[in-house]
Design an enzyme around this catalytic site. Structure first.
Site, PDB file in Angstrom:
ATOM      1  N   ASP A   1      -2.646  44.005  33.461  1.00  0.00           N
ATOM      2  CA  ASP A   1      -3.134  44.478  32.160  1.00  0.00           C
ATOM      3  C   ASP A   1      -3.651  43.351  31.270  1.00  0.00           C
ATOM      4  OD1 ASP A   1      -2.309  46.989  33.037  1.00  0.00           O
ATOM      5  OD2 ASP A   1      -0.295  46.680  32.228  1.00  0.00           O
TER       6      ASP A   1
ATOM      7  N   HIS B   1      -7.475  50.145  34.823  1.00  0.00           N
ATOM      8  CA  HIS B   1      -8.409  49.201  34.192  1.00  0.00           C
ATOM      9  C   HIS B   1      -9.277  49.963  33.184  1.00  0.00           C
ATOM     10  CE1 HIS B   1      -8.168  46.693  38.170  1.00  0.00           C
ATOM     11  NE2 HIS B   1      -7.012  46.764  37.540  1.00  0.00           N
TER      12      HIS B   1
HETATM   13  P1  GDP Z   1      -6.469  45.554  33.135  1.00  0.00           P
HETATM   14  O1  GDP Z   1      -5.488  46.325  33.957  1.00  0.00           O
HETATM   15  O2  GDP Z   1      -6.289  44.085  33.275  1.00  0.00           O
HETATM   16  O3  GDP Z   1      -7.906  45.960  33.371  1.00  0.00           O
HETATM   17  O4  GDP Z   1      -6.134  45.899  31.621  1.00  0.00           O
HETATM   18  P2  GDP Z   1      -5.821  47.357  30.989  1.00  0.00           P
HETATM   19  O5  GDP Z   1      -7.099  48.091  30.845  1.00  0.00           O
HETATM   20  O6  GDP Z   1      -4.722  48.028  31.698  1.00  0.00           O
HETATM   21  O7  GDP Z   1      -5.224  46.921  29.602  1.00  0.00           O
HETATM   22  C1  GDP Z   1      -5.961  46.154  28.693  1.00  0.00           C
HETATM   23  C2  GDP Z   1      -6.124  46.951  27.390  1.00  0.00           C
HETATM   24  O8  GDP Z   1      -6.597  46.093  26.372  1.00  0.00           O
HETATM   25  C3  GDP Z   1      -7.174  48.060  27.489  1.00  0.00           C
HETATM   26  O9  GDP Z   1      -6.784  49.104  26.638  1.00  0.00           O
HETATM   27  C4  GDP Z   1      -8.443  47.401  26.949  1.00  0.00           C
HETATM   28  O10 GDP Z   1      -9.347  48.338  26.360  1.00  0.00           O
HETATM   29  C5  GDP Z   1      -7.876  46.498  25.899  1.00  0.00           C
HETATM   30  N1  GDP Z   1      -8.622  45.243  25.664  1.00  0.00           N
HETATM   31  C6  GDP Z   1      -9.201  44.407  26.572  1.00  0.00           C
HETATM   32  N2  GDP Z   1      -9.675  43.310  25.947  1.00  0.00           N
HETATM   33  C7  GDP Z   1      -9.387  43.443  24.641  1.00  0.00           C
HETATM   34  C8  GDP Z   1      -9.577  42.635  23.478  1.00  0.00           C
HETATM   35  O11 GDP Z   1     -10.100  41.531  23.536  1.00  0.00           O
HETATM   36  N3  GDP Z   1      -9.102  43.120  22.292  1.00  0.00           N
HETATM   37  C9  GDP Z   1      -8.494  44.336  22.185  1.00  0.00           C
HETATM   38  N4  GDP Z   1      -8.074  44.743  20.999  1.00  0.00           N
HETATM   39  N5  GDP Z   1      -8.291  45.132  23.251  1.00  0.00           N
HETATM   40  C10 GDP Z   1      -8.730  44.695  24.453  1.00  0.00           C
HETATM   41  P1  IMO Z   2      -3.320  46.576  36.600  1.00  0.00           P
HETATM   42  O1  IMO Z   2      -4.311  46.502  37.730  1.00  0.00           O
HETATM   43  C1  IMO Z   2       0.828  46.363  35.195  1.00  0.00           C
HETATM   44  C2  IMO Z   2       3.944  47.055  38.203  1.00  0.00           C
HETATM   45  C3  IMO Z   2       4.752  48.317  37.972  1.00  0.00           C
HETATM   46  C4  IMO Z   2       6.091  47.875  38.560  1.00  0.00           C
HETATM   47  C5  IMO Z   2       5.679  47.035  39.760  1.00  0.00           C
HETATM   48  C6  IMO Z   2       5.704  47.774  41.086  1.00  0.00           C
HETATM   49  O2  IMO Z   2      -3.618  47.660  35.643  1.00  0.00           O
HETATM   50  O3  IMO Z   2      -3.108  45.255  35.978  1.00  0.00           O
HETATM   51  P2  IMO Z   2       4.196  49.708  42.104  1.00  0.00           P
HETATM   52  O4  IMO Z   2       3.952  51.114  41.632  1.00  0.00           O
HETATM   53  O5  IMO Z   2       2.969  48.886  42.237  1.00  0.00           O
HETATM   54  O6  IMO Z   2       5.044  49.648  43.342  1.00  0.00           O
HETATM   55  O7  IMO Z   2       5.100  49.036  40.945  1.00  0.00           O
HETATM   56  O8  IMO Z   2       4.356  46.592  39.487  1.00  0.00           O
HETATM   57  N1  IMO Z   2       2.488  47.239  38.246  1.00  0.00           N
HETATM   58  C7  IMO Z   2       1.653  46.977  37.233  1.00  0.00           C
HETATM   59  N2  IMO Z   2       1.898  46.565  35.971  1.00  0.00           N
HETATM   60  N3  IMO Z   2      -0.447  46.540  35.594  1.00  0.00           N
HETATM   61  C8  IMO Z   2      -0.719  46.941  36.856  1.00  0.00           C
HETATM   62  O9  IMO Z   2      -1.970  47.044  37.345  1.00  0.00           O
HETATM   63  C9  IMO Z   2       0.368  47.203  37.736  1.00  0.00           C
HETATM   64  N4  IMO Z   2       0.449  47.610  39.012  1.00  0.00           N
HETATM   65  C10 IMO Z   2       1.760  47.625  39.324  1.00  0.00           C
HETATM   66  O10 IMO Z   2       4.855  48.613  36.609  1.00  0.00           O
HETATM   67  O11 IMO Z   2       6.778  47.036  37.670  1.00  0.00           O
HETATM   68 MG    MG Z   3      -4.020  47.803  33.672  1.00  0.00          MG
END
Ligand code: GDP
Ligand code: IMO
Ligand code: MG
Length: 424
Positions: free
Chosen positions: A12, A40
């Protein structure tokens, strides 16, 4: 250019936003690991798009590839494909015939295993990821290509359910009718998915030879890597750069740019060590400001300060070329900003702390904040570039560069797609 975007923390980090940023209408975007446990997000003026199986670059790309290293829930795949068609109707989709299939039985096993672990639970997403990878490595896995043949599915499901009798004992999959029903259900997906399925590594090799613009998008984060992460609180795939080769068939030697995405603070969903974790009011403030709730499960994310020992470990492991720093707008919510610079003189290795075998005594440095940013201020900064960022923010970014020993090139200062700045 062939680039790789991956997370250096616990997931994340904002990988989706960065993949989208560097994608072009002619790009090929490749996922090489994980499944629907990834979430994502890309925010555009058309709305918020959440990707689980398809790479985040799907909005602009010409082609996407789901590599052999993935575990694919066919039902989720069909749903995501129909959503992306609305935004990018000509998108070409390729799915590896060798990717493994996540079934409802594997989701049931995931839940059963977590229950059996009791206090030692991992906090999985319950999406069946771990059990599906177990099946793959035990060589009983159902591959995507098997969906074409109901007899094959039936045979494999029977074997799996026999071998896993004790795990399935208290689930609905402890009876043969349910297994037969599942076999029929799985075989029906081929009609929708079959047309996308091929030996993707062959096509990818041709794309590399043709010098296509390619972006590989890592799922999860480095600290969730099955080998190098904070085991056992990890996911079941190789999330690090090496996962590209085994998970897509493209050698890492063909990747010219490895971008390590780092959130300007740290978050973690699920259990496991978190040396810079915040609690109480400060944690609530950061969680709310950053919207730190899981994209996949909606769970509140644990949050804490930026952890340089962790970032350094992950940067070396992935052999990154540059960092991308995200969510700086969120960090500005704090009056004083902290960075963990060190785990204490008694700690031998950062990874020992992250796996729980050594205890950290973290040292922090304090930095001045740039405060919260208004939307029109962000827009103006994006227009004018790096030099227009607040002095305190530039000082922070340059401090991250000097502490980590890696240059920061892409900077994200807001949710929206355009709120991204190139440093150089
Ligand atoms: P990923 O799994 O690494 O792609 O990240 P996620 O999408 O799960 O979580 C990142 C969150 O932060 C999402 O809700 C994005 O829309 C948000 N996000 C990403 N970059 C920024 C930023 O620079 N500022 C803010 N406020 N939100 C962001
Ligand atoms: P992105 O791609 C955050 C975490 C789960 C749990 C551990 C194992 O969005 O960054 P699983 O279901 O994979 O066996 O769970 O890994 N986890 C993540 N946490 N972002 C993710 O993906 C994750 N993918 C798995 O929360 O702790
Ligand atoms: Mg994510």
């Amino acid at each position: 250019m062939r680039s790789l975007v991956l997370g250096l923390q616990f997931g994340d980090e904002g990988k989706g936003k960065i993949t989208d940023f560097i994608s072009h209408p002619g790009s090929v975007i490749v996922r090489y690991n994980g499944g629907t446990n990834a979430g994502h997000t890309v925010v555009t003026d058309r709305g918020t798009f959440k990707f689980h199986l398809l790479p985040a670059g799907s909005l602009r790309a010409e082609s996407i590839v789901l590599g052999n290293g993935m575990v694919i829930d066919p039902e989720a795949l069909i749903t995501e494909i129909s959503s992306i068609r609305v935004e990018n109707k000509d998108l070409k989709i390729l799915v590896s015939s060798a990717a493994n299939v996540v079934t409802k039985l594997h989701k049931a096993i995931d839940r059963a295993q977590e229950e059996m672990r009791g206090d030692n639970k991992i906090g999985t997403t319950s999406h069946g990821i771990g059990p599906t990878y177990e099946e793959k490595y035990s060589r009983n896995g159902i591959r995507i290509e098997d969906l074409a043949d109901i007899d094959k599915i039936r045979k494999k499901l029977k074997l799996i359910s026999t071998m896993r009798r004790s795990e399935l004992e208290n689930t609905e999959y402890n009876n043969p009718e349910k297994i037969e029903q599942l076999a029929v259900e799985l075989s029906k997906y081929w009609a929708s998915i079959g047309k996308y399925v091929c030996r993707t590594e062959i096509i990818l090799h041709e794309m590399v030879t043709d010098n296509r613009e390619m972006v590989f998008e890592g799922g999860h984060g480095t600290m969730l890597d099955i080998d190098f992460g904070s085991y056992p609180y990890v996911t079941s795939s190789n999330t690090i750069s090496g996962g590209v080769h085994t998970g897509s068939g493209v050698s890492l030697r063909k990747i010219q740019r490895i971008i390590g995405v780092v959130k300007s603070y740290t978050s973690r969903v699920g259990e496991g060590p978190f040396p810079t974790e915040l609690h109480g009011k400060e944690a609530d403030l950061l969680r709310e400001a950053g919207g730190e709730y899981g994209t996949t499960t909606g769970r509140p994310r644990r949050v804490g300060w930026l952890d340089i020992p962790l970032v350094k470990y992950a940067s070396t492991l992935n052999d990154i070329d540059e960092l991308s720093l995200t969510k700086l707008d969120v960090l500005g919510t704090f009056k004083t900003i902290k960075i963990c610079t060190d785990y204490g003189k008694n700690v031998k290795n950062a990874i020992n702390v992250l796996t729980g075998s050594e205890k950290a005594d973290p040292s922090y440095m304090e930095m001045d904040s740039w405060g919260t940013l208004k939307e029109d201020e962000i827009r103006e900064m994006v227009k004018k570039g790096y030099s227009s960022l607040p002095d305190e923010m530039r000082t922070y970014i340059e401090k991250v560069e000097s502490l980590s020993g890696k240059p920061v090139h892409i900077i994200s200062i807001g949710k929206i797609r355009d709120s991204t700045i190139q440093k150089e």
